[in-house]
Design a protein around this motif. Structure first.
Motif, PDB file in Angstrom:
ATOM      1  N   MET A  28      26.985  47.379  72.739  1.00 54.49           N
ATOM      2  CA  MET A  28      26.917  48.103  71.485  1.00 54.49           C
ATOM      3  C   MET A  28      27.735  47.309  70.545  1.00 54.49           C
ATOM      4  N   THR A  29      27.030  47.283  69.206  1.00 55.18           N
ATOM      5  CA  THR A  29      27.406  46.684  68.046  1.00 55.18           C
ATOM      6  C   THR A  29      28.146  47.857  67.086  1.00 55.18           C
ATOM      7  N   ILE A  30      29.149  47.725  66.563  1.00 54.15           N
ATOM      8  CA  ILE A  30      29.707  48.409  65.702  1.00 54.15           C
ATOM      9  C   ILE A  30      30.175  47.834  64.376  1.00 54.15           C
ATOM     10  N   THR A  31      29.457  48.373  63.431  1.00 50.80           N
ATOM     11  CA  THR A  31      29.538  47.976  62.240  1.00 50.80           C
ATOM     12  C   THR A  31      30.279  48.757  61.156  1.00 50.80           C
ATOM     13  N   THR A  32      31.255  47.969  60.439  1.00 46.98           N
ATOM     14  CA  THR A  32      31.985  48.899  59.648  1.00 46.98           C
ATOM     15  C   THR A  32      31.585  48.654  58.237  1.00 46.98           C
ATOM     16  N   THR A  33      31.151  49.796  57.347  1.00 46.44           N
ATOM     17  CA  THR A  33      30.869  49.698  55.956  1.00 46.44           C
ATOM     18  C   THR A  33      32.172  49.879  55.022  1.00 46.44           C
ATOM     19  N   PRO A  34      32.463  49.023  54.077  1.00 49.39           N
ATOM     20  CA  PRO A  34      33.728  49.256  53.381  1.00 49.39           C
ATOM     21  C   PRO A  34      33.597  50.657  52.568  1.00 49.39           C
ATOM     22  N   VAL A  35      34.556  51.211  52.580  1.00 51.26           N
ATOM     23  CA  VAL A  35      34.715  52.601  51.711  1.00 51.26           C
ATOM     24  C   VAL A  35      34.550  52.244  50.079  1.00 51.26           C
ATOM     25  N   ASP A  36      33.730  52.570  49.387  1.00 57.50           N
ATOM     26  CA  ASP A  36      33.905  52.306  47.923  1.00 57.50           C
ATOM     27  C   ASP A  36      33.538  53.706  47.214  1.00 57.50           C
ATOM     28  N   ASN A  37      35.009  54.230  46.673  1.00 57.08           N
ATOM     29  CA  ASN A  37      35.064  55.388  45.901  1.00 57.08           C
ATOM     30  C   ASN A  37      35.079  55.190  44.409  1.00 57.08           C
ATOM     31  N   GLY A  38      34.790  53.902  44.047  1.00 59.02           N
ATOM     32  CA  GLY A  38      34.905  53.200  42.818  1.00 59.02           C
ATOM     33  C   GLY A  38      36.450  52.958  42.235  1.00 59.02           C
ATOM     34  N   ILE A  39      37.341  53.082  43.188  1.00 53.76           N
ATOM     35  CA  ILE A  39      38.812  52.690  42.839  1.00 53.76           C
ATOM     36  C   ILE A  39      38.966  51.164  43.107  1.00 53.76           C
ATOM     37  N   ASN A  40      39.805  50.550  42.378  1.00 53.04           N
ATOM     38  CA  ASN A  40      40.098  49.226  42.693  1.00 53.04           C
ATOM     39  C   ASN A  40      41.691  49.363  43.377  1.00 53.04           C
ATOM     40  N   LEU A  41      41.344  49.604  44.700  1.00 56.89           N
ATOM     41  CA  LEU A  41      42.757  49.881  45.344  1.00 56.89           C
ATOM     42  C   LEU A  41      43.596  48.845  45.163  1.00 56.89           C
ATOM     43  N   GLN A  42      43.231  47.436  45.287  1.00 54.33           N
ATOM     44  CA  GLN A  42      44.157  46.335  45.013  1.00 54.33           C
ATOM     45  C   GLN A  42      44.930  46.209  43.708  1.00 54.33           C
ATOM     46  N   ALA A  43      44.265  46.575  42.788  1.00 50.65           N
ATOM     47  CA  ALA A  43      44.773  46.897  41.498  1.00 50.65           C
ATOM     48  C   ALA A  43      45.887  47.976  41.492  1.00 50.65           C
ATOM     49  N   LEU A  44      45.649  49.017  42.022  1.00 49.52           N
ATOM     50  CA  LEU A  44      46.660  50.026  42.330  1.00 49.52           C
ATOM     51  C   LEU A  44      48.044  49.655  42.936  1.00 49.52           C
ATOM     52  N   LEU A  45      47.678  49.188  44.080  1.00 50.59           N
ATOM     53  CA  LEU A  45      48.769  48.620  44.931  1.00 50.59           C
ATOM     54  C   LEU A  45      49.519  47.496  44.153  1.00 50.59           C
ATOM     55  N   ASP A  46      48.983  46.603  43.441  1.00 45.14           N
ATOM     56  CA  ASP A  46      49.502  45.552  42.764  1.00 45.14           C
ATOM     57  C   ASP A  46      50.526  46.262  41.572  1.00 45.14           C
ATOM     58  N   ALA A  47      49.889  47.292  40.841  1.00 49.00           N
ATOM     59  CA  ALA A  47      50.742  47.978  39.785  1.00 49.00           C
ATOM     60  C   ALA A  47      51.859  48.615  40.325  1.00 49.00           C
ATOM     61  N   ARG A  48      51.696  49.197  41.506  1.00 50.78           N
ATOM     62  CA  ARG A  48      52.884  50.097  42.077  1.00 50.78           C
ATOM     63  C   ARG A  48      53.847  48.865  42.238  1.00 50.78           C
ATOM     64  N   GLU A  49      53.542  47.936  42.887  1.00 50.44           N
ATOM     65  CA  GLU A  49      54.715  46.805  43.175  1.00 50.44           C
ATOM     66  C   GLU A  49      55.032  46.300  41.898  1.00 50.44           C
ATOM     67  N   ALA A  50      54.522  46.080  40.905  1.00 48.30           N
ATOM     68  CA  ALA A  50      54.906  45.329  39.820  1.00 48.30           C
ATOM     69  C   ALA A  50      55.823  46.520  39.027  1.00 48.30           C
ATOM     70  N   LEU A  51      55.245  47.675  38.902  1.00 45.00           N
ATOM     71  CA  LEU A  51      55.973  48.627  38.162  1.00 45.00           C
ATOM     72  C   LEU A  51      57.436  49.002  38.940  1.00 45.00           C
ATOM     73  N   SER A  52      57.316  48.971  40.179  1.00 44.66           N
ATOM     74  CA  SER A  52      58.739  49.060  40.849  1.00 44.66           C
ATOM     75  C   SER A  52      59.663  48.313  40.815  1.00 44.66           C
ATOM     76  N   ALA A  53      59.142  46.934  40.645  1.00 48.17           N
ATOM     77  CA  ALA A  53      59.797  45.845  40.296  1.00 48.17           C
ATOM     78  C   ALA A  53      60.531  45.766  38.770  1.00 48.17           C
ATOM     79  N   ASP A  54      59.848  46.349  37.887  1.00 44.34           N
ATOM     80  CA  ASP A  54      60.272  46.445  36.641  1.00 44.34           C
ATOM     81  C   ASP A  54      60.041  48.023  35.960  1.00 44.34           C
ATOM     82  N   PRO A  55      60.838  48.880  36.326  1.00 44.97           N
ATOM     83  CA  PRO A  55      60.757  50.310  36.239  1.00 44.97           C
ATOM     84  C   PRO A  55      60.311  50.795  34.608  1.00 44.97           C
ATOM     85  N   THR A  56      61.251  49.691  33.766  1.00 42.48           N
ATOM     86  CA  THR A  56      61.052  50.222  32.396  1.00 42.48           C
ATOM     87  C   THR A  56      59.617  50.169  31.680  1.00 42.48           C
TER      88      THR A  56
END
Length: 186
Positions: free
Chosen positions: A1-29
């Motif tokens: 049996m072959t299992i394929t996974t389709t990437p989830v796409d809800n129109g959200i740039n998840l990597q940008a959100l994660l990067d923003a969270r990390e950057a803003l945590s490093a510079d709270p101002t």
């Protein structure tokens, strides 16, 4: 049996959100934002509001366009009905913020959304606003939000998406918690 996974796409740039969270945590101002709107009276209960610029990430920012909103009251209030009431705009903001949160949380949890609809109802007794009964609150007595969500997820997972959206929603927080508001006049 072959299992394929389709990437989830809800129109959200998840990597940008994660990067923003990390950057803003490093510079709270940089995470300190000031959102702005201006409103000009037109006539009667009709006003025109605009949204253009805001401050965030340590600098002035602007939207790609100036957004315009006409607000008014309905004809049954002896008004002209040039737009939604200000209270309806609050409900729009709440629905929009919670819905955006559902999409972002779904993307983070790898849940594909098919459809999301938020219906918001606010009950308000006009006797308070009109000053006819000092014991009646001016604002909403209750607000009820109902979500209809079609997703590749269990009902429990969908409920968890909505709960997490509530937990992180700025507008939900604004509606359910007291906020210090200062009004000045020139």
């Amino acid at each position: 049996m072959t299992i394929t996974t389709t990437p989830v796409d809800n129109g959200i740039n998840l990597q940008a959100l994660l990067d923003a969270r990390e950057a803003l945590s490093a510079d709270p101002t940089a995470a300190e934002f000031e959102w702005r709107a201006s409103c000009t009276w037109v006539s009667g209960t009709h006003s025109h509001s605009t949204v253009e610029g805001f401050r965030g990430l340590g600098a002035e920012q602007s939207h790609k366009a100036v957004f315009h909103y006409d607000l008014d009251h309905p004809e049954c209030f002896a008004s002209e009905d040039h737009g939604p009431t200000p209270t309806e705009l609050v409900l729009v903001g709440l629905a929009g913020c919670l819905t955006a949160g559902v999409a972002a949380v779904a993307q983070m949890r790898s849940i594909q959304l098919r459809a999301v609809t938020a219906t918001v109802r606010g009950e308000l007794n006009l006797l308070g606003v009109l000053g006819a009964d000092p014991d009646v609150r001016n604002g909403f007595q209750t607000i009820k939000v109902h979500f209809a969500v079609e997703a590749d997820a269990s009902p429990a997972d969908v409920e968890a998406l909505v709960a997490q959206s509530q937990k992180r929603s700025a507008v939900y927080d604004l509606v359910v918690n007291p906020t210090d508001v200062t009004v000045t006049v020139n």
